[in-house]
Design a protein around this motif. Structure first.
Motif, PDB file in Angstrom:
ATOM      1  N   GLN A   3       1.060  71.107   0.587  1.00 25.83           N
ATOM      2  CA  GLN A   3       1.690  70.271  -0.439  1.00 25.83           C
ATOM      3  C   GLN A   3       0.911  68.978  -0.666  1.00 25.83           C
ATOM      4  O   GLN A   3       0.881  68.441  -1.763  1.00 25.83           O
ATOM      5  CB  GLN A   3       3.138  69.953  -0.038  1.00 25.83           C
ATOM      6  CG  GLN A   3       4.004  71.175   0.152  1.00 25.83           C
ATOM      7  CD  GLN A   3       4.032  72.072  -1.059  1.00 25.83           C
ATOM      8  OE1 GLN A   3       4.214  71.620  -2.177  1.00 25.83           O
ATOM      9  NE2 GLN A   3       3.835  73.369  -0.836  1.00 25.83           N
ATOM     10  N   TRP A   4       0.295  68.485   0.391  1.00 23.23           N
ATOM     11  CA  TRP A   4      -0.391  67.192   0.336  1.00 23.23           C
ATOM     12  C   TRP A   4      -1.522  67.143  -0.696  1.00 23.23           C
ATOM     13  O   TRP A   4      -1.562  66.206  -1.506  1.00 23.23           O
ATOM     14  CB  TRP A   4      -0.885  66.804   1.733  1.00 23.23           C
ATOM     15  CG  TRP A   4      -1.550  65.475   1.768  1.00 23.23           C
ATOM     16  CD1 TRP A   4      -0.936  64.251   1.804  1.00 23.23           C
ATOM     17  CD2 TRP A   4      -2.949  65.214   1.721  1.00 23.23           C
ATOM     18  NE1 TRP A   4      -1.880  63.249   1.802  1.00 23.23           N
ATOM     19  CE2 TRP A   4      -3.129  63.818   1.748  1.00 23.23           C
ATOM     20  CE3 TRP A   4      -4.077  66.024   1.652  1.00 23.23           C
ATOM     21  CZ2 TRP A   4      -4.372  63.213   1.707  1.00 23.23           C
ATOM     22  CZ3 TRP A   4      -5.322  65.419   1.622  1.00 23.23           C
ATOM     23  CH2 TRP A   4      -5.457  64.038   1.648  1.00 23.23           C
ATOM     24  N   PRO A   5      -2.464  68.107  -0.735  1.00 25.17           N
ATOM     25  CA  PRO A   5      -3.558  67.995  -1.709  1.00 25.17           C
ATOM     26  C   PRO A   5      -3.071  68.032  -3.153  1.00 25.17           C
ATOM     27  O   PRO A   5      -3.607  67.327  -4.005  1.00 25.17           O
ATOM     28  CB  PRO A   5      -4.469  69.189  -1.420  1.00 25.17           C
ATOM     29  CG  PRO A   5      -3.943  69.848  -0.224  1.00 25.17           C
ATOM     30  CD  PRO A   5      -2.622  69.256   0.112  1.00 25.17           C
ATOM     31  N   PHE A   6      -2.051  68.838  -3.416  1.00 30.20           N
ATOM     32  CA  PHE A   6      -1.525  68.893  -4.777  1.00 30.20           C
ATOM     33  C   PHE A   6      -0.922  67.541  -5.174  1.00 30.20           C
ATOM     34  O   PHE A   6      -1.075  67.088  -6.297  1.00 30.20           O
ATOM     35  CB  PHE A   6      -0.477  70.003  -4.911  1.00 30.20           C
ATOM     36  CG  PHE A   6      -1.041  71.393  -4.843  1.00 30.20           C
ATOM     37  CD1 PHE A   6      -2.215  71.744  -5.500  1.00 30.20           C
ATOM     38  CD2 PHE A   6      -0.387  72.378  -4.128  1.00 30.20           C
ATOM     39  CE1 PHE A   6      -2.729  73.034  -5.450  1.00 30.20           C
ATOM     40  CE2 PHE A   6      -0.887  73.675  -4.066  1.00 30.20           C
ATOM     41  CZ  PHE A   6      -2.059  74.001  -4.727  1.00 30.20           C
ATOM     42  N   ALA A   7      -0.265  66.879  -4.230  1.00 34.68           N
ATOM     43  CA  ALA A   7       0.351  65.578  -4.497  1.00 34.68           C
ATOM     44  C   ALA A   7      -0.679  64.489  -4.789  1.00 34.68           C
ATOM     45  O   ALA A   7      -0.373  63.511  -5.467  1.00 34.68           O
ATOM     46  CB  ALA A   7       1.232  65.163  -3.323  1.00 34.68           C
ATOM     47  N   LYS A  40      -5.826  65.459  -6.944  1.00 31.56           N
ATOM     48  CA  LYS A  40      -7.258  65.768  -6.879  1.00 31.56           C
ATOM     49  C   LYS A  40      -7.533  67.261  -6.713  1.00 31.56           C
ATOM     50  O   LYS A  40      -8.685  67.668  -6.674  1.00 31.56           O
ATOM     51  CB  LYS A  40      -7.908  65.015  -5.712  1.00 31.56           C
ATOM     52  CG  LYS A  40      -7.828  63.514  -5.850  1.00 31.56           C
ATOM     53  CD  LYS A  40      -8.408  62.821  -4.631  1.00 31.56           C
ATOM     54  CE  LYS A  40      -8.303  61.316  -4.792  1.00 31.56           C
ATOM     55  NZ  LYS A  40      -8.817  60.609  -3.623  1.00 31.56           N
ATOM     56  N   VAL A  41      -6.468  68.064  -6.594  1.00 30.26           N
ATOM     57  CA  VAL A  41      -6.631  69.486  -6.287  1.00 30.26           C
ATOM     58  C   VAL A  41      -5.779  70.330  -7.234  1.00 30.26           C
ATOM     59  O   VAL A  41      -4.603  70.028  -7.452  1.00 30.26           O
ATOM     60  CB  VAL A  41      -6.223  69.758  -4.813  1.00 30.26           C
ATOM     61  CG1 VAL A  41      -6.160  71.233  -4.508  1.00 30.26           C
ATOM     62  CG2 VAL A  41      -7.197  69.053  -3.873  1.00 30.26           C
ATOM     63  N   ASP A  42      -6.401  71.380  -7.770  1.00 30.08           N
ATOM     64  CA  ASP A  42      -5.687  72.353  -8.596  1.00 30.08           C
ATOM     65  C   ASP A  42      -5.473  73.676  -7.869  1.00 30.08           C
ATOM     66  O   ASP A  42      -4.649  74.488  -8.292  1.00 30.08           O
ATOM     67  CB  ASP A  42      -6.452  72.628  -9.895  1.00 30.08           C
ATOM     68  CG  ASP A  42      -6.427  71.439 -10.845  1.00 30.08           C
ATOM     69  OD1 ASP A  42      -5.488  70.618 -10.775  1.00 30.08           O
ATOM     70  OD2 ASP A  42      -7.356  71.327 -11.665  1.00 30.08           O
ATOM     71  N   ALA A  43      -6.245  73.920  -6.813  1.00 29.50           N
ATOM     72  CA  ALA A  43      -6.119  75.175  -6.076  1.00 29.50           C
ATOM     73  C   ALA A  43      -6.522  74.974  -4.617  1.00 29.50           C
ATOM     74  O   ALA A  43      -7.409  74.179  -4.310  1.00 29.50           O
ATOM     75  CB  ALA A  43      -6.979  76.255  -6.703  1.00 29.50           C
ATOM     76  N   VAL A  94      -2.698  78.476  -6.528  1.00 35.97           N
ATOM     77  CA  VAL A  94      -2.945  77.607  -7.674  1.00 35.97           C
ATOM     78  C   VAL A  94      -1.732  76.712  -7.879  1.00 35.97           C
ATOM     79  O   VAL A  94      -0.586  77.163  -7.773  1.00 35.97           O
ATOM     80  CB  VAL A  94      -3.240  78.436  -8.941  1.00 35.97           C
ATOM     81  CG1 VAL A  94      -3.459  77.546 -10.149  1.00 35.97           C
ATOM     82  CG2 VAL A  94      -4.458  79.332  -8.701  1.00 35.97           C
ATOM     83  N   LYS A  95      -1.968  75.461  -8.202  1.00 33.94           N
ATOM     84  CA  LYS A  95      -0.926  74.452  -8.426  1.00 33.94           C
ATOM     85  C   LYS A  95       0.046  74.935  -9.481  1.00 33.94           C
ATOM     86  O   LYS A  95      -0.287  75.506 -10.466  1.00 33.94           O
ATOM     87  CB  LYS A  95      -1.584  73.142  -8.846  1.00 33.94           C
ATOM     88  CG  LYS A  95      -0.651  71.986  -9.005  1.00 33.94           C
ATOM     89  CD  LYS A  95      -1.452  70.742  -9.312  1.00 33.94           C
ATOM     90  CE  LYS A  95      -0.580  69.544  -9.475  1.00 33.94           C
ATOM     91  NZ  LYS A  95      -1.342  68.358  -9.784  1.00 33.94           N
TER      92      LYS A  95
END
Length: 149
Positions: free
Chosen positions: A102-106, A109-112, A148-149
């Motif tokens: 969950q952290w990278p999506f928040a 900076k990350v879509d996948a 994927v987000k």
């Protein structure tokens, strides 16, 4: 910076937090030392390397989890994880991976998120399946995954 689940606290590795693992003689591979080197070279990489997985009930480091570097140009990051064997098959990996992805999506900076497992690592594959990661490729030895987000 830390993530919490019902049973776990997940904290990024820094020189300070790595001392927790060292005091407990935790050694589950080179990820922590590699992450500390990455952080020394680029302080903005905090969070994009290893994180410690700690049981809340007793403060025991039971594994490490994290990312294999900053997001790439495609806004993807690879997740990896490993728990000490005595903590396998108790739901800890699913709990920890579920929290960390969950952290990278928040961050925005990350879509996948991508991952890879050995083709015979059924436990790790089950963790990724439970978290809705999709198989996107296989080879003789590896299975590739993507969320994927």
């Amino acid at each position: 910076m830390k993530l919490e689940t019902e049973r776990l606290e997940i904290i990024p590795c820094t020189e300070e937090t790595a001392q927790i693992a060292e005091k407990q003689s935790y050694d589950n591979g080179p990820q922590i030392s590699m992450s500390l080197e990455m952080l020394k070279a680029d302080p903005t990489s905090l969070g994009w390397g290893a994180w410690l997985v700690i049981k809340k009930s007793d403060g025991q480091v039971i594994g490490d989890i994290g990312f294999k570097g900053n997001p790439n140009v495609d806004k993807q990051v690879e997740v990896g994880y490993g728990l000490l064997k005595e903590y396998w098959s108790k739901g800890y990996a699913t709990e920890a991976v579920g929290a960390i992805i969950q952290w990278p999506f928040a961050t925005g900076k990350v879509d996948a998120i991508i991952a890879e497992t050995l083709s015979d690592n059924l436990g790790s594959m089950r963790v990724l399946e439970k978290l809705n990661m999709q198989r996107v490729g296989t080879s003789e030895q590896m299975v590739n995954w993507k969320l994927v987000k």
